[in-house]
Scaffold this motif. Structure first.
Motif, mmCIF file in Angstrom:
data_model
loop_
_atom_site.group_PDB
_atom_site.id
_atom_site.type_symbol
_atom_site.label_atom_id
_atom_site.label_comp_id
_atom_site.label_asym_id
_atom_site.label_seq_id
_atom_site.Cartn_x
_atom_site.Cartn_y
_atom_site.Cartn_z
ATOM 1 N N PHE A 65 0.825 -1.208 0.000
ATOM 2 C CA PHE A 65 0.000 0.000 0.000
ATOM 3 C C PHE A 65 0.862 1.262 0.000
ATOM 4 C CE2 PHE A 65 -3.688 -2.592 0.766
ATOM 5 C CZ PHE A 65 -4.693 -1.833 0.185
ATOM 6 N N GLN A 68 2.949 0.660 -4.006
ATOM 7 C CA GLN A 68 2.146 0.447 -5.205
ATOM 8 C C GLN A 68 0.901 1.332 -5.239
ATOM 9 O OE1 GLN A 68 3.497 -1.668 -7.289
ATOM 10 N NE2 GLN A 68 1.960 -1.636 -8.900
ATOM 11 N N LEU A 76 -6.776 2.787 -6.868
ATOM 12 C CA LEU A 76 -7.501 1.784 -6.079
ATOM 13 C C LEU A 76 -8.427 0.967 -6.986
ATOM 14 C CD1 LEU A 76 -8.402 3.710 -2.795
ATOM 15 C CD2 LEU A 76 -6.823 1.793 -3.058
ATOM 16 N N GLU A 129 -8.245 0.591 -10.312
ATOM 17 C CA GLU A 129 -7.497 -0.183 -11.297
ATOM 18 C C GLU A 129 -6.926 -1.445 -10.657
ATOM 19 O OE1 GLU A 129 -3.741 1.264 -12.709
ATOM 20 O OE2 GLU A 129 -4.376 1.106 -14.793
ATOM 21 N N THR A 130 -6.526 -1.323 -9.387
ATOM 22 C CA THR A 130 -5.906 -2.461 -8.721
ATOM 23 C C THR A 130 -6.934 -3.467 -8.225
ATOM 24 O OG1 THR A 130 -4.288 -0.849 -7.960
ATOM 25 C CG2 THR A 130 -4.131 -3.047 -7.025
ATOM 26 N N PHE A 131 -8.055 -2.961 -7.689
ATOM 27 C CA PHE A 131 -8.932 -3.882 -6.961
ATOM 28 C C PHE A 131 -10.257 -4.189 -7.656
ATOM 29 C CE2 PHE A 131 -6.217 -2.129 -3.577
ATOM 30 C CZ PHE A 131 -5.652 -3.325 -3.176
ATOM 31 N N ILE A 162 -10.865 -5.797 -10.167
ATOM 32 C CA ILE A 162 -10.892 -7.177 -10.646
ATOM 33 C C ILE A 162 -11.335 -8.138 -9.550
ATOM 34 C CG2 ILE A 162 -8.492 -7.790 -10.118
ATOM 35 C CD1 ILE A 162 -8.430 -8.963 -13.028
ATOM 36 N N ASP A 163 -11.214 -7.731 -8.275
ATOM 37 C CA ASP A 163 -11.643 -8.600 -7.176
ATOM 38 C C ASP A 163 -13.143 -8.523 -6.919
ATOM 39 O OD1 ASP A 163 -9.049 -9.286 -6.845
ATOM 40 O OD2 ASP A 163 -8.661 -7.909 -5.199
ATOM 41 N N PHE A 164 -13.792 -7.491 -7.470
ATOM 42 C CA PHE A 164 -15.191 -7.263 -7.128
ATOM 43 C C PHE A 164 -16.174 -7.773 -8.166
ATOM 44 C CE2 PHE A 164 -13.185 -4.058 -4.407
ATOM 45 C CZ PHE A 164 -13.808 -4.382 -3.221
ATOM 46 N N PHE A 222 -14.069 -6.138 -15.516
ATOM 47 C CA PHE A 222 -13.727 -5.173 -14.474
ATOM 48 C C PHE A 222 -13.582 -3.750 -15.010
ATOM 49 C CE2 PHE A 222 -9.595 -6.237 -16.049
ATOM 50 C CZ PHE A 222 -8.823 -5.115 -15.844
ATOM 51 N N ASN A 223 -13.236 -3.618 -16.295
ATOM 52 C CA ASN A 223 -13.139 -2.266 -16.845
ATOM 53 C C ASN A 223 -14.497 -1.573 -16.890
ATOM 54 O OD1 ASN A 223 -10.438 -1.698 -17.308
ATOM 55 N ND2 ASN A 223 -10.376 -3.058 -19.078
#
Lengths: 338, 417
Positions: free
Chosen positions: A38, A41, A285, A287-289, A291-293, A299-300
């Motif tokens: 954190f 990155q 935040l 762009e990084t996360f 994909i987890d949601f 994700f885009n």
């Protein structure tokens, strides 16, 4: 003497303010509580992207100039660090010391930005966007297809920040503080510049160029000089960007990234220099996360929807939302941003 | 105001979700998988992920009694985005084993990153740049798939001897994987006496849309065009060349006429029947291992391609290698992956396309296939097997030291005037 010092305190209070002090302390202690990931990155990258977006914000917010070439300016500085300094790609890498490389890179970026300004300054509105977009596209394709200087698609890798006074700047915490120092000095420089004689005249040029010309100010020179200043900011961020990634390739200065910078500035808000940093944090935040949601293939879409929602509810971006909250809490006082 | 309060509340909830670290659990193994789920290679990346999922489904997402948690990352084929996604998986999500990336220059970047993370084990996806393992390799980067030059094995000889083409033009993307492919194709072709002059080689950026200027500049005095493009780039070139009335025969790179392109709709279909190519798989290979793999793929992914592409196959093989090695070490990576890497280095196993083992630089030695595009029984285009080249190694049969003298792959290697 005491009068002078209390005056200084007073000035400090009005200039810096309680909100700045609180924000500053938060940012300073952040690496102590955050993990390396954190700190480096998310924190470091947000500050770098925020600084690049700040160089756009100062042009848009105070001059009405939407320049899409700011990333190219930062990219040129980054490329010069790779070419003049050391890299492991086996192409160029002159191995000059950092205290020569960094000023040279920033100076070249500043000069480049000035040239862009000189080309674009006689136009406004959509024509400026077109010219700067064209410059950005040309720079991207040139770096991608030129092998003699920019090493084509592969670019340069293995670029390391220097070790200064025994501090290895690539370590997450020192790197974060370096980014913070650069970002903060740019931020306060922009705040100061806004109230300077030049800043006021520049905003005058934005509001009514013809009247300013009648008053004896040259809108052209003001715009070019603003580009030069923005070039210094973008150049410094470019050096940090290449140190952050350890590599630079045309993908770093691609058209989609150019648009990202614009999105960061607009989503954060172009009415106050804190906007780009807020925008950058939200962007990194997401762009990084994101994909987890959501399913990875989509994700885009989530990122796009969040940005659309922000702009839909607040045309002035996240800073605008903050302002409206402040206004609604203290209805008599006009909100002043951060 | 109420609206904002709700909005801010939602934001706060989201932030808390982000900042709470995933609870570490001794009975799960996290595997990171990186592929291109955005950009010009999206379709390829999606099929790669299918390969990963197939390998995991086979073991029901458990290895050595531990549950596997799959974490996906996405890049757009640029090295920068690959590094950002890898860093997130490794440094934030804490994966100790990674599968990926997909594209050549990404592989070089991830290999460089691997050197900074000696306790994490990296296994390639499909990326096929030669230097990822040949020069300056990383001790914790493994590639059970083959590189771009190995994937061309047999094609140069076939085109020169059987097809009778003596002079070629080249259209390829301008980065490390096509360089490797062009090298692998031209090296034997030119050794036999074939020509492919530098001025008849055209290098285009990834994601190029308009090929009209290249089509206009193609020379007339060549026998065929060697096209080493992938994904939407291949489709765009083939469509535009067909529409421009091009009549030169084509020779395809490994991902130019594979399932990711053959399954595209449109008039190009007829145009590419008969195009010779080479790659790590042939759709019609009548080996039972391959037939089972195709059947499993079709069953697991009815919406996938008519037959698995090399992306599904390579991601499958690499994931499978990882699972086999994890099984051997009892799923234990607590020692920084030392045992796991020892197991990986010695691994030799059966894949849908035959036996695979590693050389001393941790690059795969595997079978390669020379193929030709044909119409399959159900009307789909497929690559029919022409020839199987067995046990192709990275130095193409030449000793390592001698192979290095060929020089790194580039736009102009081999010269071939």
């Amino acid at each position: 003497m005491s009068d002078a010092s209390s005056k200084l305190m007073d000035q400090l209070h009005t200039q810096v303010g309680v909100k700045h002090a609180a924000l500053g302390i938060t940012l300073l202690i952040y690496p102590l509580v955050a993990s390396d990931f954190f700190t480096f990155q998310i924190g470091g990258y947000s500050l770098i992207l925020g600084t690049i977006a700040l160089s756009l914000m100062m042009l848009v917010g105070y001059g009405g100039i939407v320049s899409l070439a700011q990333l190219s300016v930062a990219g040129l500085a980054g490329y010069l660090v790779a070419i003049l300094g050391e890299n492991t790609s086996g192409v160029h890498g002159f191995g000059w010391p950092w205290w020569v490389v960094v000023p040279t890179a920033i100076a070249a970026a500043t000069f480049f930005s000035g040239i862009i300004g000189a080309v674009a300054a006689r136009t406004d509105g959509i024509y400026t966007i077109m010219i700067t977009l064209a410059i950005s596209v040309v720079f991207f394709y040139f770096t991608r297809q030129n092998y003699e200087i920019f090493n084509g698609f592969t670019g340069f890798s293995g670029i390391k920040p220097p070790v200064i006074f025994g501090v290895d700047l690539i370590a997450p915490v020192p790197f974060y503080y370096l980014c913070l120092a650069v970002a903060a000095s740019c931020y306060f420089a922009v705040l100061y510049g806004k109230r300077s004689t030049f800043g006021l005249a520049f905003q005058g040029v934005r509001d009514n160029a013809r009247r300013m010309e009648a008053l004896g100010f040259s809108p052209f020179l003001h715009r070019v000089f603003a580009h030069v200043l923005a070039g210094v900011v973008a150049g410094m961020a470019g050096v940090l960007l290449v140190w952050f990634g350890g590599r630079i390739s045309p993908g770093t200065v691609g058209i989609n990234v150019t648009i990202d910078i614009l999105v960061i500035a607009v989503v954060g808000g172009i009415i106050h220099p804190i906007g780009p940093f807020v925008g950058a944090l939200v962007f990194v935040l997401l762009e990084t996360f994101a994909i987890d949601f959501i399913v990875p293939e989509r994700f885009n879409t989530l990122i796009g929807l969040v940005f659309l929602t922000i702009i839909f509810f607040s045309p002035n971006g996240l800073v605008g939302i903050w302002d409206r909250i402040c206004e609604s809490i203290t209805p008599n006082k006009k909100g002043e941003g951060v | 105001m109420k609206r904002f309060a709700v909005g801010m509340g939602a934001l706060a909830v989201a932030m808390t979700g982000l900042l709470t670290a995933n609870a570490a659990d001794d009975n799960t193994i996290k595997i990171g998988a990186l592929a291109t789920l955005e950009g010009a290679f999206t379709v390829l990346g999606e099929d790669g992920m299918r390969g990963v999922e197939m390998a995991l489904q086979e073991v029901n997402y458990t290895v050595a009694g531990k549950k596997i948690e799959l974490l996906k990352g996405s890049s757009d084929a640029s090295p920068d985005s690959a590094i950002r996604a890898t860093r997130k998986l490794v440094e934030r999500d804490g994966v100790k084993v990674m599968v990926g990336p997909l594209s050549g220059s990404e592989g070089l970047a991830v290999r460089d990153y691997a050197k900074t993370q000696p306790n994490v084990t990296f296994i390639n996806g499909t990326s096929g740049a030669q230097d990822t393992t040949l020069r300056d390799s990383a001790p914790n980067f493994f590639r059970f798939s083959t590189d771009g030059a190995q994937m061309m094995a047999g094609l140069g000889e076939y085109v020169y001897n059987v097809k009778g083409y003596k002079k070629l033009a080249v259209v390829a993307e301008d980065y490390s994987f096509p360089y490797t492919q062009v090298f692998g194709m031209l090296e034997p072709f030119c050794r036999l006496g074939g020509k492919a002059p530098a001025k008849a080689r055209f290098w285009v950026p990834i994601g190029n849309k308009d090929y009209s200027s290249i089509i206009a500049a193609l020379p007339d005095d060549v026998d065929a065009i060697f096209v080493a493009l992938g994904g939407s780039d291949a489709i765009n070139f083939l469509t535009q060349y067909e529409q421009a009335g091009g009549d030169l025969p084509l020779v395809g790179g490994s991902i130019t006429v594979d399932q990711t392109v053959l399954s595209a709709k449109g008039r190009t279909r007829k145009f590419i029947i008969g195009v010779p190519s080479a790659g790590p798989l042939a759709d019609t290979w009548d080996d039972p291992r391959w037939k089972k793999f195709v059947a499993d793929y079709k069953k697991a992914f009815p919406k996938g391609f008519p037959s698995p592409s090399l992306f599904a196959q390579f991601y499958y093989i690499n994931t499978k290698a990882l699972l086999l090695a994890l099984e051997q070490v009892g799923g234990d990576v607590s020692d920084g992956g030392v045992k796991l890497r020892a197991a990986l280095s010695k691994l030799e196993f059966d894949t849908p396309t035959g036996k695979v083992r590693l050389d001393e630089r941790r690059n795969g030695i595997a079978n390669n296939f020379v193929t030709e595009v044909a119409v399959g029984p159900d009307g789909n285009l497929i690559n029919k097997t022409v020839k199987v080249i067995e046990n192709v190694n990275q130095t193409l049969g030449v000793p390592y030291e001698e192979f290095l003298k060929y020089g790194p792959v580039s736009r102009t290697n081999p010269v071939c005037e």
